[in-house]
Design a protein around this motif. Structure first.
Motif, PDB file in Angstrom:
ATOM      1  N   ARG A 248      -1.649  13.340   3.315  1.00 21.99           N
ATOM      2  CA  ARG A 248      -0.980  12.553   2.263  1.00 21.99           C
ATOM      3  C   ARG A 248       0.346  13.183   1.884  1.00 21.99           C
ATOM      4  O   ARG A 248       0.610  14.351   2.143  1.00 21.99           O
ATOM      5  N   TRP A 249       1.166  12.411   1.212  1.00 20.61           N
ATOM      6  CA  TRP A 249       2.382  12.897   0.573  1.00 20.61           C
ATOM      7  C   TRP A 249       2.582  12.102  -0.715  1.00 20.61           C
ATOM      8  O   TRP A 249       1.968  11.065  -0.921  1.00 20.61           O
ATOM      9  N   GLY A 250       3.412  12.648  -1.618  1.00 24.12           N
ATOM     10  CA  GLY A 250       3.590  12.001  -2.925  1.00 24.12           C
ATOM     11  C   GLY A 250       2.399  12.198  -3.843  1.00 24.12           C
ATOM     12  O   GLY A 250       2.234  11.457  -4.813  1.00 24.12           O
ATOM     13  N   HIS A 251       1.566  13.210  -3.579  1.00 24.46           N
ATOM     14  CA  HIS A 251       0.390  13.510  -4.377  1.00 24.46           C
ATOM     15  C   HIS A 251       0.731  14.586  -5.403  1.00 24.46           C
ATOM     16  O   HIS A 251       1.852  15.073  -5.471  1.00 24.46           O
ATOM     17  N   VAL A 262      -6.576  21.398  -7.303  1.00 21.62           N
ATOM     18  CA  VAL A 262      -7.022  20.011  -7.425  1.00 21.62           C
ATOM     19  C   VAL A 262      -5.947  19.094  -6.852  1.00 21.62           C
ATOM     20  O   VAL A 262      -4.792  19.122  -7.293  1.00 21.62           O
ATOM     21  N   VAL A 263      -6.313  18.299  -5.861  1.00 22.79           N
ATOM     22  CA  VAL A 263      -5.426  17.300  -5.262  1.00 22.79           C
ATOM     23  C   VAL A 263      -5.845  15.926  -5.747  1.00 22.79           C
ATOM     24  O   VAL A 263      -7.037  15.594  -5.764  1.00 22.79           O
ATOM     25  N   PHE A 264      -4.840  15.134  -6.167  1.00 26.05           N
ATOM     26  CA  PHE A 264      -5.142  13.756  -6.561  1.00 26.05           C
ATOM     27  C   PHE A 264      -4.088  12.817  -5.981  1.00 26.05           C
ATOM     28  O   PHE A 264      -2.885  13.087  -6.034  1.00 26.05           O
ATOM     29  N   GLY A 265      -4.590  11.668  -5.447  1.00 26.38           N
ATOM     30  CA  GLY A 265      -3.739  10.544  -5.081  1.00 26.38           C
ATOM     31  C   GLY A 265      -2.766  10.828  -3.966  1.00 26.38           C
ATOM     32  O   GLY A 265      -2.950  11.705  -3.135  1.00 26.38           O
ATOM     33  N   GLY A 266      -1.691  10.040  -3.939  1.00 26.70           N
ATOM     34  CA  GLY A 266      -0.683  10.145  -2.911  1.00 26.70           C
ATOM     35  C   GLY A 266      -0.746   8.982  -1.940  1.00 26.70           C
ATOM     36  O   GLY A 266      -1.521   8.024  -2.100  1.00 26.70           O
ATOM     37  N   CYS A 267       0.079   9.075  -0.907  1.00 28.37           N
ATOM     38  CA  CYS A 267       0.153   8.030   0.111  1.00 28.37           C
ATOM     39  C   CYS A 267      -0.362   8.581   1.432  1.00 28.37           C
ATOM     40  O   CYS A 267       0.154   9.582   1.936  1.00 28.37           O
ATOM     41  N   GLY A 268      -1.407   7.938   1.984  1.00 29.92           N
ATOM     42  CA  GLY A 268      -2.014   8.386   3.234  1.00 29.92           C
ATOM     43  C   GLY A 268      -1.728   7.431   4.372  1.00 29.92           C
ATOM     44  O   GLY A 268      -0.914   6.512   4.258  1.00 29.92           O
ATOM     45  N   ARG A 269      -2.413   7.657   5.473  1.00 25.36           N
ATOM     46  CA  ARG A 269      -2.199   6.847   6.681  1.00 25.36           C
ATOM     47  C   ARG A 269      -2.488   5.369   6.419  1.00 25.36           C
ATOM     48  O   ARG A 269      -1.804   4.482   6.946  1.00 25.36           O
ATOM     49  N   ASP A 270      -3.504   5.091   5.588  1.00 29.69           N
ATOM     50  CA  ASP A 270      -3.912   3.699   5.347  1.00 29.69           C
ATOM     51  C   ASP A 270      -3.442   3.166   3.998  1.00 29.69           C
ATOM     52  O   ASP A 270      -3.956   2.159   3.510  1.00 29.69           O
ATOM     53  N   GLY A 271      -2.494   3.842   3.375  1.00 33.96           N
ATOM     54  CA  GLY A 271      -1.986   3.344   2.097  1.00 33.96           C
ATOM     55  C   GLY A 271      -2.190   4.345   0.977  1.00 33.96           C
ATOM     56  O   GLY A 271      -2.433   5.536   1.196  1.00 33.96           O
ATOM     57  N   LEU A 272      -2.117   3.838  -0.254  1.00 31.35           N
ATOM     58  CA  LEU A 272      -2.215   4.692  -1.433  1.00 31.35           C
ATOM     59  C   LEU A 272      -3.645   5.176  -1.657  1.00 31.35           C
ATOM     60  O   LEU A 272      -4.615   4.509  -1.270  1.00 31.35           O
TER      61      LEU A 272
END
Length: 503
Positions: A248-251, A262-272
């Motif tokens: 992901r990025w934008g997390h 703690v990682v939350f959210g972001g934009c992955g291969r299949d979307g947000l």
């Protein structure tokens, strides 16, 4: 008072004072500037009201402070001259007229000095030789810092290696005045490969941790790198972790409970995304663990997050599907057996935004600054400030109106926000319109009745760029900027450090 007079704004406050017989009283003071036709301050009107002080000055059981051997004499040039020729009997009768100084050292220290702000304690230390000696006590200064900044903040500062060498008194002075703040450039070894941008980084103790990011051809990444600034020759190293989250990025990446990431959210291969993963960096075999919190918020990226009480994750705003900006605020207690997301119900929210910052102060208060915000039918960079107190039964966002006479920072997003002891926030960097320096610092004290932005000029080797998602705050006294030389975040072997104290 001095600051209000300097900036030509109104002062309201209560001062602890003492009558001739030594009994305490409160002096409620209001000082209002009067301006002439050209806008300059021509006069200042002062109004004061005396009230009874609800303060216990009785004996205390602790014997932290022994009676001072120094004479309680007001320190002036005249008194210093007379001290050599006046008989001791006459001096003692004269000094007894000051009721405040008739109190014992332990009452002065624990009932009065320990309850004041670090700035006020330093001021009282210049009054006379006895108070000067009292304010040199390191145990007193630690209590002053704990009362003024909170136990959690002082615990973080105590873990910083240089605190014991510098001393609590000097540390309080430097973090209050920021007189020792300076930039410097640091070269480190190792490499973060493959190259990437739009990653997130945070500090765990003296270590910088980098997770994920956007690789070549918008490839979402899910690897973890660590840089130990406490090592003799710091270098980036790839940490092999089991069960990594999806790339992901934008997390956001935040630290809580001392060593948890703690990682939350972001934009992955299949979307947000709206998932949560936790990693204990101090575990013998680190493993990313997904936290299946019930009723999660909408998937998003470029949101902002912070932690409360070392156990709770707070998420605010961001960008949802189709570029829709969000204005919600969610809380997740990660110490619960079955964590559940809770949306903070508010009667009004700040305009929807992304790329803003959240800063925690005074326990459970949160300050929001800047971002790319919705303004009618437009989306613009913002320099607005909002606060919310999650300790209230019905918390609500409030627009914090700053003194127009201050140096308000230019509107920006993806900037750096550093929480300082005493409710102050330091802002710099980000995406700024126009020719503005990313290394220019702006300071705001959210606890003031009429908060005033102040611009700070700090010496040293300054970065040309600084981004919020790639800057780490280490030990509450340092901000380390990654990719600050060219703005290209994949050049990570040259760091810029903003040191707020000489530790």
């Amino acid at each position: 008072m001095r600051g209000c007079l300097e900036y030509g704004c109104e002062f309201r406050g209560e001062l602890l004072n003492f009558r001739k017989d030594g009994t305490p009283m409160m002096n409620r003071l209001c000082m209002t500037p009067i301006r002439s036709d050209d806008g300059a301050v021509s006069h200042t009107i002062g109004i004061q009201i005396f009230m009874e002080a609800n303060i216990d000055l009785g004996p205390v059981s602790s014997s932290l402070f022994k009676e001072s051997l120094y004479t309680a004499e007001w320190f002036t040039e005249e008194s210093a001259f007379r001290r050599g020729r006046t008989p001791a009997s006459e001096r003692s009768s004269r000094h007894r007229r000051c009721g405040l100084l008739d109190l014992s050292d332990e009452v002065l220290a624990q009932k009065i000095l320990a309850q004041l702000s670090p700035r006020d304690v330093a001021s009282l230390g210049s009054v006379c030789t006895r108070l000067f000696q009292l304010t040199r006590n390191e145990d007193l200064w630690k209590i002053v810092c704990q009362n003024a900044w909170g136990v959690e903040t002082t615990s973080v500062l105590e873990a910083v290696p240089g605190t014991r060498r510098l001393g609590w008194g000097r540390l309080a002075r430097e973090l209050t005045s920021l007189e020792g703040a300076a930039w410097r450039k640091i070269a480190v070894g190792g490499a973060v490969e493959p190259s990437r941008c739009n990653f997130s980084a945070c500090a765990v103790g003296n270590r910088l941790v980098l997770f994920g990011g956007e690789g070549i051809n918008m490839q979402p990444m899910n690897d973890t790198f660590v840089l130990d600034l406490g090592a003799a020759s710091p270098e980036w190293r790839h940490v092999h972790v089991s069960s990594p989250p999806p790339g992901r990025w934008g997390h956001t990446l935040t630290c809580l409970n001392g060593s948890w990431l703690v990682v939350f959210g972001g934009c992955g291969r299949d979307g947000l995304l709206n998932d949560v993963f936790v990693l204990d960096l101090d575990a013998q075999q680190p493993v990313w663990r997904e936290v299946a919190g019930a009723a999660p918020p909408l998937p998003r990226s470029w949101h902002s997050s912070c932690t409360l009480d070392g156990t709770k994750l707070v998420v605010s705003g961001g960008c949802a599907d189709s570029g829709v900006l969000l204005s919600d605020t969610f809380l997740l207690d990660l110490m619960m057996d079955k964590p559940m997301w809770k949306e903070i119900p508010v009667s009004w929210s700040p305009p929807s935004r992304l790329g803003h910052s959240l800063s925690v102060y005074e326990g459970r208060k949160i300050l929001m600054f800047g971002g790319f915000a919705k303004s009618g039918s437009l989306k613009l960079r913002s320099s607005d400030v909002y606060t919310i107190d999650l300790a209230e039964e019905e918390p609500n966002w409030k627009h914090l109106v700053s003194n127009p006479g201050g140096s308000v920072p230019p509107p920006r997003l993806d900037h750096v926000a550093v929480s300082l002891p005493g409710g102050r926030v330091l802002i710099f960097g980000g995406s700024i319109a126009g020719l503005h320096s990313a290394s220019q610092l702006y300071l705001l004290d959210a606890t003031e009745e009429k908060p005033t932005w102040r611009r700070l000029d700090v010496p040293g080797q300054k970065p040309k760029f600084a981004w919020g998602h790639s800057t780490c705050v280490v030990g509450g006294t340092r901000a380390v900027v990654l990719g600050g030389e060219t703005g290209e975040e994949w050049i990570l072997n040259e760091l810029h450090e903003l040191s707020l104290a000489t530790i």
